[in-house]
Design a protein around this motif. Structure first.
Motif, PDB file in Angstrom:
ATOM      1  N   ILE A   1      26.416  -1.976  46.283  1.00 49.28           N
ATOM      2  CA  ILE A   1      25.739  -3.256  46.668  1.00 49.28           C
ATOM      3  C   ILE A   1      25.525  -3.274  48.228  1.00 49.28           C
ATOM      4  O   ILE A   1      26.275  -2.915  49.019  1.00 49.28           O
ATOM      5  N   ASP A   2      24.234  -3.752  48.397  1.00 44.74           N
ATOM      6  CA  ASP A   2      24.117  -3.886  50.102  1.00 44.74           C
ATOM      7  C   ASP A   2      24.709  -5.112  50.410  1.00 44.74           C
ATOM      8  O   ASP A   2      24.166  -6.292  50.257  1.00 44.74           O
ATOM      9  N   ALA A   3      25.601  -4.733  51.156  1.00 48.93           N
ATOM     10  CA  ALA A   3      26.928  -6.005  51.398  1.00 48.93           C
ATOM     11  C   ALA A   3      26.341  -6.779  52.682  1.00 48.93           C
ATOM     12  O   ALA A   3      27.173  -7.596  52.953  1.00 48.93           O
ATOM     13  N   MET A   4      25.269  -6.281  53.259  1.00 49.20           N
ATOM     14  CA  MET A   4      24.986  -7.078  54.496  1.00 49.20           C
ATOM     15  C   MET A   4      23.620  -7.788  54.292  1.00 49.20           C
ATOM     16  O   MET A   4      22.998  -8.380  55.192  1.00 49.20           O
ATOM     17  N   GLY A   5      22.900  -7.801  53.339  1.00 47.70           N
ATOM     18  CA  GLY A   5      21.808  -8.650  52.950  1.00 47.70           C
ATOM     19  C   GLY A   5      22.226 -10.015  52.310  1.00 47.70           C
ATOM     20  O   GLY A   5      23.036 -10.194  51.468  1.00 47.70           O
ATOM     21  N   GLY A   6      21.524 -11.298  52.716  1.00 45.36           N
ATOM     22  CA  GLY A   6      21.581 -12.389  52.168  1.00 45.36           C
ATOM     23  C   GLY A   6      22.318 -13.474  53.149  1.00 45.36           C
ATOM     24  O   GLY A   6      22.523 -12.807  53.969  1.00 45.36           O
TER      25      GLY A   6
ATOM     26  N   VAL B   1      28.132  -1.414  50.780  1.00 43.73           N
ATOM     27  CA  VAL B   1      27.478  -0.831  51.816  1.00 43.73           C
ATOM     28  C   VAL B   1      27.283  -1.769  53.146  1.00 43.73           C
ATOM     29  O   VAL B   1      26.511  -2.789  52.796  1.00 43.73           O
ATOM     30  N   GLY B   2      27.823  -1.544  54.355  1.00 45.42           N
ATOM     31  CA  GLY B   2      27.589  -2.202  55.312  1.00 45.42           C
ATOM     32  C   GLY B   2      28.699  -2.226  56.456  1.00 45.42           C
ATOM     33  O   GLY B   2      29.379  -1.031  56.295  1.00 45.42           O
ATOM     34  N   ASN B   3      28.757  -2.916  57.275  1.00 48.32           N
ATOM     35  CA  ASN B   3      30.059  -2.873  58.247  1.00 48.32           C
ATOM     36  C   ASN B   3      31.296  -3.015  57.845  1.00 48.32           C
ATOM     37  O   ASN B   3      31.816  -4.023  57.464  1.00 48.32           O
ATOM     38  N   GLU B   4      32.297  -1.816  57.703  1.00 45.36           N
ATOM     39  CA  GLU B   4      33.408  -1.605  57.392  1.00 45.36           C
ATOM     40  C   GLU B   4      34.437  -2.984  57.748  1.00 45.36           C
ATOM     41  O   GLU B   4      35.070  -3.386  56.864  1.00 45.36           O
ATOM     42  N   SER B   5      34.364  -3.081  59.064  1.00 43.49           N
ATOM     43  CA  SER B   5      35.075  -4.206  59.545  1.00 43.49           C
ATOM     44  C   SER B   5      34.972  -5.585  58.951  1.00 43.49           C
ATOM     45  O   SER B   5      36.126  -6.484  58.828  1.00 43.49           O
ATOM     46  N   GLU B   6      34.005  -5.969  58.855  1.00 44.65           N
ATOM     47  CA  GLU B   6      33.088  -7.162  58.421  1.00 44.65           C
ATOM     48  C   GLU B   6      33.832  -7.335  56.887  1.00 44.65           C
ATOM     49  O   GLU B   6      34.167  -8.407  56.470  1.00 44.65           O
ATOM     50  N   ILE B   7      33.403  -6.110  56.290  1.00 48.63           N
ATOM     51  CA  ILE B   7      33.826  -6.256  54.753  1.00 48.63           C
ATOM     52  C   ILE B   7      35.279  -6.399  54.526  1.00 48.63           C
ATOM     53  O   ILE B   7      35.669  -7.043  53.548  1.00 48.63           O
ATOM     54  N   GLN B   8      36.026  -5.626  55.255  1.00 49.46           N
ATOM     55  CA  GLN B   8      37.522  -5.839  55.072  1.00 49.46           C
ATOM     56  C   GLN B   8      38.144  -7.047  55.497  1.00 49.46           C
ATOM     57  O   GLN B   8      39.128  -7.264  54.832  1.00 49.46           O
TER      58      GLN B   8
ATOM     59  N   THR C   1      28.252   1.267  57.477  1.00 48.51           N
ATOM     60  CA  THR C   1      26.929   1.411  58.411  1.00 48.51           C
ATOM     61  C   THR C   1      26.970   0.138  59.305  1.00 48.51           C
ATOM     62  O   THR C   1      27.167  -0.932  58.863  1.00 48.51           O
ATOM     63  N   GLU C   2      26.372   0.137  60.506  1.00 54.22           N
ATOM     64  CA  GLU C   2      26.246  -0.814  61.436  1.00 54.22           C
ATOM     65  C   GLU C   2      24.874  -1.554  61.452  1.00 54.22           C
ATOM     66  O   GLU C   2      24.421  -2.513  61.957  1.00 54.22           O
ATOM     67  N   GLU C   3      23.959  -0.779  60.818  1.00 59.84           N
ATOM     68  CA  GLU C   3      22.323  -0.966  60.794  1.00 59.84           C
ATOM     69  C   GLU C   3      22.218  -1.869  59.348  1.00 59.84           C
ATOM     70  O   GLU C   3      22.731  -1.559  58.296  1.00 59.84           O
TER      71      GLU C   3
ATOM     72  N   LYS D   1      16.599   4.089  58.788  1.00 59.86           N
ATOM     73  CA  LYS D   1      17.120   4.970  57.753  1.00 59.86           C
ATOM     74  C   LYS D   1      18.710   4.800  57.329  1.00 59.86           C
ATOM     75  O   LYS D   1      19.005   5.366  56.568  1.00 59.86           O
ATOM     76  N   GLU D   2      19.390   4.111  58.502  1.00 58.39           N
ATOM     77  CA  GLU D   2      20.872   3.773  57.955  1.00 58.39           C
ATOM     78  C   GLU D   2      21.003   2.527  57.933  1.00 58.39           C
ATOM     79  O   GLU D   2      22.368   2.169  57.592  1.00 58.39           O
TER      80      GLU D   2
END
Length: 331
Positions: free
Chosen positions: A6-11, A37-44, A59-61, A77-78
């Motif tokens: 899952i693209d965890a940073m979209g939406g 997939v996304g910024n680990e600190s935000e997801i955590q 990833t931070e991008e 690309k990232e």
């Protein structure tokens, strides 16, 4: 064990909704692993438990809604969306979900996952609500705005195959969206597509009008991406406006508020029936693996159902069956 990325940073509600939806999914489905997939600190921040079947690819991008799709996919690309699609391409995941930039997801899907052999143009296909609660599949809603008659035939085959295999609809009714129900109606595209559909082995019921779609006139509604996008946005806009007007009217006086309180349960049921969140996402059909576009404003419920949808597509080998059906049609 099937793996869904899952693209965890979209939406609009990322990553909170994506994390909550993933946690609900692994609780409900014992054979599913999810990679966020996304910024680990935000997801955590939103992971309330360290579930062993949820992993994070940091990833931070990310790709923004206002990014130009083709440029963003090639330069970023990232980005979380690009990395999510690459997980499928490289075999580390079976399906991908994103609620981010629609054009970018289509570009990434075509570039990295690729088309099924025989598919000329992929189609973006959401399930939309009907008054009986069964819903209908509308395709295309924007992946291919300049369609040819054969594209509409392929869309019909794809849609019918999906409903048979995933939704378990017996002999799905296929309708061609047109300006009238009579044979011979419409522009050249509609007329030629009508002839192809009439000669196919599909359960083709003929032309259908947009006003009848929510009444369940057909199970699969086929049209070009330009018309489909107009239909989709019109339905979303009308539903939103209707509920806004109802809320305004029902809170305008004391007596109306009392009546609204008595009918609250009924209104909630109607809202749920007409909500996109219980139908999953829009499948980007025609690619070599399941890629699902969730609504931009998806909450945790919508993400959960998108994961359920991906799971069903994997279990039923929908992409493989579509490839065989397209091959049979060509023969």
């Amino acid at each position: 064990m099937m793996k869904i990325v899952i693209d965890a940073m979209g939406g609009d509600q990322a990553p909170k909704a994506h994390v909550a939806g993933a946690m609900a999914a692994v609780r409900s489905f014992e054979d599913v692993e999810v990679t966020l997939v996304g910024n680990e600190s935000e997801i955590q921040k939103h992971l309330t438990s360290n579930h062993k079947r949820i992993s994070i690819l940091h990833t931070e991008e990310k790709i923004k809604d206002d990014d130009v799709p083709t440029i963003a996919v090639r330069r970023k690309k990232e980005a979380s969306m690009v990395l999510a699609v690459k997980e499928v391409k490289e075999g580390r995941a079976d399906a991908c979900i994103s609620s981010g930039n629609t054009g970018a997801l289509m570009t990434a899907g075509l570039l990295h996952v690729g088309r099924i052999k025989g598919i000329e143009r992929p189609a973006l296909a959401p399930m939309l609500p009907t008054v009986d609660g069964e819903g209908f599949l509308l395709l295309d809603v924007g992946a291919n705005v300049d369609a040819k008659p054969n594209h509409l035939l392929q869309n019909a085959i794809i849609g019918a195959t999906y409903l048979e295999m995933v939704k378990k609809v017996d002999s799905p009714r296929v309708g061609l969206v047109n300006v009238g129900t009579e044979d011979g109606k419409g522009n050249e595209l509609s007329k030629e597509a009508f002839e192809l559909l009439s000669q196919s082995q599909l359960h083709f019921i003929g032309n259908v009008e947009a006003r009848d779609l929510l009444n369940g006139v057909c199970d699969v509604a086929v049209c070009d991406g330009f018309s489909g996008n107009l239909i989709l946005k019109s339905i979303e806009g009308t539903a939103g406006t209707l509920f806004t007007l109802l809320k305004k009217e029902l809170t305008s006086t004391f007596m109306n508020k009392v009546a609204a309180g008595m009918l609250k349960h009924s209104f909630t049921k109607i809202k749920e029936k007409m909500s996109y969140s219980h139908y999953g996402g829009a499948g980007l059909f025609g690619l070599k693996a399941p890629v699902i576009k969730a609504h931009g404003s998806s909450d945790h419920t919508a993400i959960f159902h998108a994961i359920r949808q991906a799971k069903q597509m994997i279990n039923e080998d929908v992409t493989g069956i579509i490839e065989r059906e397209i091959g049979n049609q060509e023969e």
